[in-house]
Design an enzyme around this catalytic site. Structure first.
Site, PDB file in Angstrom:
ATOM      1  N   THR A 193       4.641  19.902  45.760  1.00 22.88           N
ATOM      2  CA  THR A 193       5.579  19.028  45.049  1.00 22.88           C
ATOM      3  C   THR A 193       4.832  18.234  43.986  1.00 22.88           C
ATOM      4  O   THR A 193       5.256  17.177  43.557  1.00 22.88           O
ATOM      5  CB  THR A 193       6.314  18.129  46.057  1.00 22.88           C
ATOM      6  OG1 THR A 193       7.007  18.969  46.986  1.00 22.88           O
ATOM      7  CG2 THR A 193       7.350  17.224  45.426  1.00 22.88           C
ATOM      8  N   HIS A 194       3.705  18.764  43.530  1.00 22.80           N
ATOM      9  CA  HIS A 194       2.790  18.024  42.655  1.00 22.80           C
ATOM     10  C   HIS A 194       3.016  18.340  41.186  1.00 22.80           C
ATOM     11  O   HIS A 194       2.207  19.016  40.547  1.00 22.80           O
ATOM     12  CB  HIS A 194       1.345  18.336  43.041  1.00 22.80           C
ATOM     13  CG  HIS A 194       1.058  18.158  44.494  1.00 22.80           C
ATOM     14  ND1 HIS A 194       0.073  18.837  45.163  1.00 22.80           N
ATOM     15  CD2 HIS A 194       1.659  17.357  45.424  1.00 22.80           C
ATOM     16  CE1 HIS A 194       0.064  18.479  46.441  1.00 22.80           C
ATOM     17  NE2 HIS A 194       1.019  17.578  46.618  1.00 22.80           N
ATOM     18  N   THR A 195       4.120  17.882  40.645  1.00 28.21           N
ATOM     19  CA  THR A 195       4.324  17.970  39.203  1.00 28.21           C
ATOM     20  C   THR A 195       3.800  16.695  38.555  1.00 28.21           C
ATOM     21  O   THR A 195       3.902  15.607  39.122  1.00 28.21           O
ATOM     22  CB  THR A 195       5.810  18.152  38.852  1.00 28.21           C
ATOM     23  OG1 THR A 195       6.552  17.054  39.376  1.00 28.21           O
ATOM     24  CG2 THR A 195       6.347  19.457  39.431  1.00 28.21           C
ATOM     25  N   GLN A 220       0.866  23.069  39.616  1.00 29.73           N
ATOM     26  CA  GLN A 220      -0.332  23.378  40.384  1.00 29.73           C
ATOM     27  C   GLN A 220      -0.437  24.897  40.469  1.00 29.73           C
ATOM     28  O   GLN A 220       0.557  25.610  40.330  1.00 29.73           O
ATOM     29  CB  GLN A 220      -0.258  22.786  41.797  1.00 29.73           C
ATOM     30  CG  GLN A 220      -1.591  22.398  42.374  1.00 29.73           C
ATOM     31  CD  GLN A 220      -1.752  20.913  42.587  1.00 29.73           C
ATOM     32  OE1 GLN A 220      -0.867  20.243  43.108  1.00 29.73           O
ATOM     33  NE2 GLN A 220      -2.893  20.366  42.196  1.00 29.73           N
TER      34      GLN A 220
END
Length: 586
Positions: free
Chosen positions: A516-518, A348
């Site tokens: 934590t947006h992988t 992100q």
């Protein structure tokens, strides 16, 4: 010695949100379900009860709800020309550990993505032409439409009591909601959270510029709520302990509160905790996974769990690593562009503009993880990108989620980092400042991918997962453009001081938290040559193997990934029932 266990019908690897939702759909079918989770049950533990739940050092700084980096980390390099090294203390993103996974410590920001996102390549090509998309930008369609996911979005929102203001019900735009929202069949099950003072300031400034601000959809419950399964949420206390924390008030919707307590009462469901999965047993000739290998972390005993169906339901990195270590699917090769496992790894792109108000009181402590006001005019392809030199975008919002004493300190530029002047700046600005933030997209790049590190191994003897990742020109240009739009809103607020805009520049830094947006690594699609799993999340090279989670996304939008992830998991649960009754390629 490895002990072989009796065969189970369906085995999930990872006991987080996706496993809980998919298993929920299967309970009435009577199908036998086993979930393997490496962590424990945190309900009733120090993480979930006062006074320990308020320990910012333990949970917020030392990340007590996060993957144990001493046992397993990742290696990182910015380009293939570099040597990757282990990340000793990962801060950039925080995989969860324990029943409920990362959804235990999430903020609760819950989006449906844009209607065009599942067909992003088709959208961009039709609007700008094929030649406009850079060769290295590997955006691709998912092979599924938003319309197919919408009923599952609706179900998830009912199950998790999502609070918000609808912007598009059945194609009818509604004032006060998001005018860019994909059409929904009905309003949110709960009204929006209370607007904070920072949100009021943001809303007035955005409206003065002609934008249409709206409350961010939230899994923080504004009131007592009972979902269709009879599970309950309590009203949010706006205590400022959402991200990185368990919710001691049971006001933040999470799998540990709404899914697993009910699942564990079912005869055909079992979750086996403290079980570290190390690999899958793959019969390449038969194109089937026959078993899951794991270690009981409490006894150090190794087990082999045979299964009719295996579902990888872990974090993005875990799902990808297990396919690579088990030799299932062709790994992506950036030199040739061939292969599928590990490609389209995205993160992100975040940025911000700080604002300071001498005469307005903004208590940052009275907040929840999703109590923000938002504008969506500059997200995704909601605006015309012709001639801008980039694709993608982000939503702009009043970013107040907490005022915790260790990390929540916003100072004007030039403030010393220690001493009496630093102390005075804390006294002056703690309750008088916030960030106008951009939650930006990250589109896939041919040189960003995941593979196995040839040198380093984890505590269980498996190769570490290697990230070859960096921010590229598209990211920097997008961030510059949208952050300048955020700065325009900040200047319209009448603040005492508007800090310098801080767009994303330079290299990716694993020490700096964003989200934590992988996403990516096991992407879905209709073409086996460019995807790992089918639109039904079924592995092209193993009929009885399914993969669910953000790892199946072919790109990362400006939105949080939870909404589509949950919809796909619920849909998968229905598909697994169909598959169990008649095994085949769905």
């Amino acid at each position: 010695m490895t002990h072989k266990l009796p065969k189970r019908a369906v085995v999930f690897v990872g006991g987080g949100l996706t496993a809980g939702l998919a298993a929920r759909q299967m309970m009435d079918s009577g199908i036998d379900v086993l979930v393997l989770e490496r962590g424990g049950d945190l309900a009733g533990s120090a993480a979930a009860t006062l006074p320990n739940q308020r320990d910012e050092l333990r949970w917020g700084v030392r990340n007590g709800l996060v993957q144990n980096w001493a046992n397993e980390t990742y290696t990182l390099r910015h380009a293939t020309s570099e040597s990757a090294l282990p990340v000793r203390r990962m801060e950039a993103f925080l995989p969860g550990e324990g029943m409920g996974g990362a959804a235990n410590h999430w903020n609760g920001q819950t989006w449906r993505w844009a209607e065009y996102d599942p067909a992003l390549r088709t959208r961009l090509e039709s609007r700008y032409g094929k030649a406009a998309i850079p060769r290295e930008m590997m955006v691709q369609d998912w092979g599924i439409s938003y319309a197919e996911m919408e009923p599952y979005h609706d179900l998830f929102e009912q199950l998790f009591g999502i609070a918000g203001q609808a912007g598009n019900v059945g194609g009818r735009l509604i004032d006060g909601g998001n005018p860019f929202e994909a059409p929904r069949q009905r309003d949110f099950p709960q009204p929006p959270l209370e607007i904070l003072e920072s949100g009021r300031i943001f809303k007035a400034a955005a409206q003065s510029l002609g934008y249409k601000p709206f409350p961010l959809p939230a899994a923080n419950s504004p009131r007592a709520y009972t979902n269709p399964d009879g599970a309950s949420l309590a009203p949010c206390q706006y205590c400022g302990h959402c991200e990185r924390f368990f919710c001691e008030a049971n006001a933040k919707a999470s799998p540990a509160v709404l899914l697993y307590p009910l699942l564990r009462k079912q005869r055909n469901f079992e979750i086996r905790l403290h079980s570290q999965v190390t690999g899958l047993v793959y019969d390449k000739h038969a194109r089937r996974v026959t078993a899951v290998q794991f270690i009981d972390l409490q006894t150090a005993q190794m087990y082999e769990q045979p299964a009719d169906v295996v579902v990888l339901s872990g974090f993005t990195m875990t799902n990808t690593k297990l396919l690579l270590t088990s030799g299932i699917g062709r790994p992506y090769d950036p030199k040739t562009g061939k292969g599928v496992v590990g490609k389209n790894f995205c993160y992100q792109v975040m940025s911000s503009v700080p604002v300071f108000f001498k005469d307005r009181f903004i208590n940052p402590f009275m907040a929840s993880g999703a109590s923000q006001m938002v504008v969506d005019e500059f997200n995704g392809d909601n605006f015309d990108h012709a001639g801008l030199g980039f694709f993608g975008g982000g939503y702009i919002y009043s970013n107040v989620t907490n005022g915790r004493p260790i990390n929540a300190r916003l100072h004007p530029a030039g403030t010393p980092r220690w001493g009496s002047a630093w102390k005075q700046a804390n006294a002056d600005w703690y309750a008088h400042a916030f960030n106008v933030a951009v939650h930006g997209s990250n589109y896939p790049h041919s040189r960003n991918y995941l593979d196995l590190d040839p040198t380093y191994r984890d505590a269980y003897g498996s190769p570490l997962l290697r990230m070859t990742f960096n921010f590229h020109e598209n990211d920097h240009r997008m961030s510059e453009y949208v952050t300048n739009k955020a700065a325009g809103i900040a200047r319209a607020m009448g603040a005492t001081t508007v800090g310098a805009a801080q767009p994303r520049r330079g290299d990716f830094d694993a020490r700096q938290y964003q989200t934590t947006h992988t996403t990516g690594g096991t992407v879905m699609g209709a073409d086996p040559s460019t995807s790992v799993v089918s639109p039904h999340l079924q592995h092209w090279d193993a009929q009885n193997l399914f993969v669910v989670g953000a790892s199946v996304y072919a790109h990362n939008a400006g939105y949080n990934p939870t909404g589509p992830l949950a919809a796909l998991a619920l849909r998968l649960g229905d598909d697994l029932v169909r598959y169990a009754r008649q095994p085949r390629m769905l």
